[in-house]
Design an enzyme around this catalytic site. Structure first.
Site: not given
Lengths: 610, 610
Positions: A455-457
């Protein structure tokens, strides 16, 4: 861990110097310590005891509501009551004007105690964004009610068909009536679309949920604008409110389409949300009502403003999961008898067994965890300190801090998510078979931590960001700045007894990294350079951590111990530094070799050959 | 995978040559293929569809019985009906006289379909041991009823306080009455003690459970003999039987003390068993009735006889979990659209998204999985082939095969359990957020696979076995033999176009490994050498796999393709070989550096410094 946090803040990052700045003038090392005390206590009392519970009692939907354990309700309330949601905000908005460095350190205790109960990071991030980009009314009504804990917030970016590729967002926002621009909350639109992986997307933890939603406004031809240029940002409350922040009694058309059932991190509700599907028609529909934030087409720019802190948050979460496993396995190793010392004459089976912490291989696994997790914690706090510098430093210092932060952010996010996950695996291994059972906490830490590379890239996205953008932007200024900072550390360390060897090793590694960066881009063909962006990211991360560890070694050398504990702490930091430099840093050789030769075997691989 | 198995057996291991040996004379490549067909079909029909079910419906104890899903009953029945339990046994005992190489390959399909439903590996191992070390009656009654699937078997080694340290086994066996030696089943003892981590320790899958139990017979002073010398082996049936194999109706005093709840591998019942605690007093008690196998004090020797195959079995299970994840992520990558190609002019967001298999970084993750899992499969089959050679080769060839197998076994067990776990992590990563949900199979493979570094000798134990025993035994004869075999491959590859570079790389790596082995033992102090046994194991494993990949590269070069598929297969093998040689093999530098310098930071680390 607390002693280490204090050491890092005080002796390494010199947090006291922040209090010389006007914004933090009312603070002192004592007020910082009070915040840490409070958070450590709440985390211990309201989070840690329920970490396994939130793993086994997953959020469930009863057809109407999402049900969460009472413990989650209690924890979320206690967190809001602590004032941490608005810790960094101005006094006039009810905040504490706390440096982000201290905020990040304080939040670390919650992440260690139970990462998935959640601390309101999304709510804070959501409200912080509105404070930066919102109108006065958006701030007063939405942000302030989030800071108080009355409402919570989400970030709605991904869609089922658009995860890493945000430019493919297909949620549509069309003006809501002719008077859409007259809306006091900001230009009013109707949104339709699906948003995936939305954490805290549906629950009853508090009164309302404020969704921040990326969507596209169709162009004059009625079509969505391809790419990220077309993306705008909207406030979409689950329940509509008036200008005084009172619920109007109208439910907005945001419907839960499903809960995601995950491998770990199960305490957090994770959802697929449908916007404007007609389940809750509102004010004559169709579409969910949303209010534009900032200017049309600048949605991603507004979001990216929050990205550095969000990525530090993920890195810190990964770090704390690692730390929790390290502490658990250390405690286990100290009390578990198994086996006997290896001696020249062989083992004497008549002797009693020894605690496994006496075995070299167990020490290796503990030292690796220490090196990964304490190094990562230092990195995250260093980056947090850069955030503060970028906000409160002199213009020159602020610009430098921002630039350095840009380069370090992909590492702050990716490195702990890879290596503190490895730490969790080692924590299981130290426990042997017991670590693989759910009677011990370490398998959950490991499962929870696996999310952080995604998550978050994702890891791959961080790698492209680093090699494709951060190290080449402004003619490589960010990389040069980092090299300068690393060089200064090497310089200082070179003059300290016992640190010349790691200093020289780091100097060589830094040179290798620089050369590989050049080689990667030697042909100027992005496809060739970026095919090995991930090994580059890994090597870059290890060089950064070797630098951080040399910094910590220096700090340990310079902190004259007043107690036996402090002497032991210093010896431990120096051992972990050595561990990192001799066991870990040499790994960059393999990673950089493929970067340097622009190895093509992966990108030339054909589908049919698999 | 089937095509690869066929290729490995036929074109690389030349399984047809086995059929020239008397024991396998009735076999042919066709009969081998039939066995594989059958197993592949049963695995597809009875195992794969239920892999998630056995994860969610864990074994549970209703107070009287352990309840397992119906699917597990069906799978176990189908496996027994296939004849695989006794595949390697003599015709006269109802076996197929199948080479172990083919047996291992056939069992691989079950492990890939659902590793934790279990294939009866323990039952087969148990019965095989009895065929080797048991009396005629022990064979006829116990082994044969296990081979038929009427009864199942366990291996009871570990105890709560004795896992890696088997010398601390505390289960006690005392002679049962004055006539204890007159017992037809073998000297009769009464056992008391607790056994931990016992797979299939309690269930209703068939009529009876035959436990093979390690226990100590007290010496003349009434005390247990310290160390492994004191350990004997006993048959302890759950239900007593007569010499005709009929249940006598008496329950033996073996009681379930608890089920272990694991992170993964949940389809298999895993138990803590109490022997002789008095819950089921039998024939006047106290103690569970057990019959000595082999001679007193030689229990471990009997067990270790089975160890090589058991460890190959674990390595193969780890490999197949990796393979299952590889296949799942490959299929996903082929159909999941996300993002666009990296081109010099930047991405054109108006173009449609491409399947992620077109991205270099996704290909890297798939190629890594291919290199790990297919390489590991080849290694396991190579080791299985050595087992056959050690049983049916000329005396000289058999001795050589045994020696080489001794050296390779720690790698066959440890390498896939580390790297095919990494493959599973990459399979999750390829899936992005979806891979982290339980809607896709890959997170389960990853959880299941984490067990393999722990059971059947932990990673650390394998490392001590390798560096502390296998490479130094007989004056280093095993290591020399391996080096000779690797040298032969290098020699052959050096003459083939396109293989000179990897051949040279492997030659250098082999030399590095040999030098590091010498350096590790240069002072002759075990404590110094063995402090870095695990990095040594990792490096050794990577060198072995680089050799296996060079072998596969050679095989691919030499197998003239008759079809497009075969041409693609060859290209894929050569790409995976290159991947392994350029991305993986260079990692040995970091591992061997600490081995060579007998790095002391771990073993000198003090408890208080953590």
């Amino acid at each position: 861990m607390r002693a280490l946090v204090d050491f890092l803040l005080r002796d390494w990052l010199h947090a006291d110097t922040l209090t010389e700045r006007p914004r933090f003038a009312d603070h002192s090392l004592e007020t910082f310590a009070q915040v840490l005390d409070t958070c450590e206590r709440i985390a211990r009392e309201k989070y840690a005891p329920f970490n396994r519970l939130v793993d086994t009692e997953e959020p469930r939907f009863d057809g109407e509501k999402v049900i969460l354990p009472q413990a989650t309700h209690d924890a979320v309330k206690a967190y809001a009551a602590s004032g941490m949601l608005s810790a960094a905000q101005d006094y006039e908005h009810g905040g504490m004007q706390l440096p982000y460095t201290v905020e990040a350190a304080a939040n670390a205790f919650f992440a260690k105690a139970s990462v998935s109960i959640g601390t309101g990071m999304l709510t804070t991030g959501n409200a912080n964004l509105l404070m930066k980009h919102g109108t006065e009314l958006q701030k007063t009504v939405f942000a302030l009610n989030e800071f108080s804990g009355r409402w919570s917030g989400t970030m709605c970016l991904s869609e089922p068909q658009a995860g890493s590729s945000l430019s493919d967002v297909a949620t549509k926002a069309v003006p809501d009536g002719d008077d859409f621009e007259a809306e006091p909350f900001g230009a009013r639109y109707r949104l339709t679309g699906n948003k995936m992986w939305i954490s805290a997307g549906e629950h009853e933890l508090n009164e309302n949920i404020i969704h921040l939603v990326l969507a596209k406004i169709p162009g004059p031809d009625g079509k969505l604008v391809p790419g990220t240029r077309g993306i705008s940002l909207f406030i979409v409350p689950k329940k509509l409110v008036d200008a005084q922040g009172r619920l109007t009694g109208e439910r907005n058309d945001v419907a839960l389409a499903g809960l995601n059932h995950k491998c770990g991190w199960r305490g957090t509700t994770n959802t697929l949300l449908n916007f404007g599907e007609g389940r809750f028609p509102v004010r004559g529909g169709p579409g969910a009502i949303g209010y534009l934030v900032g200017r049309a087409g600048e949605g991603l720019r507004c979001m990216f403003h929050m990205m550095n802190e969000a990525r530090i948050g993920v890195g810190m979460a990964a770090t704390m999961l690692g730390m929790a496993g390290y502490e658990a396995s250390l405690a286990y190793a100290r009390q578990r008898p198994q086996g006997r010392p290896i001696t020249e004459g062989g083992k004497d089976a008549a002797e009693p067994q020894v605690p496994i912490i006496e075995h070299a291989d167990v020490k290796r696994m503990l030292l690796a965890q220490k090196a990964y997790c304490e190094g990562a914690l230092a990195l995250e706090l260093y980056c947090a300190r850069l955030v503060d510098e970028s906000h409160t430093g002199t213009p020159e210092a602020a610009a430098e801090a921002s630039l350095l932060l840009e380069v370090l952010t992909p590492i702050a996010k990716s490195w702990p998510s890879e290596w503190c996950l490895e730490a969790n695996s080692l924590a299981i291994q130290v426990h042997g078979g017991y670590g693989y059972t759910r009677d011990f906490p370490v398998e959950q830490y490991w499962r929870d931590n696996r999310l952080n590379m995604i998550h978050e890239g994702t890891h791959g996205i961080q790698a492209l960001d680093l090699l494709g953008r951060k190290v080449v932007m402004q003619g490589g200024a960010g990389l040069k700045l980092l090299a300068t900072r690393v060089g200064e550390t090497i310089q200082r360390a070179g003059q300290v007894q016992g640190l010349a060897e790691p200093a020289n090793g780091l100097a060589a590694a830094l040179q290798q990294l620089g050369a590989a960066t050049k080689s990667a881009w030697a042909t100027g063909v992005p496809e060739e350079a970026l095919a090995n962006a991930t090994p580059y990211l890994q090597a870059f991360g290890h060089v950064v951590l070797a630098w951080i560890w040399l910094e910590l070694g220096l700090a340990a050398k310079q902190a004259a111990p007043a107690t036996d504990e402090q002497a032991a702490r210093n010896a431990g930091l120096l051992a972990a530094m050595r561990y990192f430099h001799v066991y870990e840093l040499p790994k960059i050789g393999a990673w950089l070799a493929v970067v340097s030769q622009r190895e093509a075997v992966c990108r030339e691989m054909q589908d049919s050959w698999f």
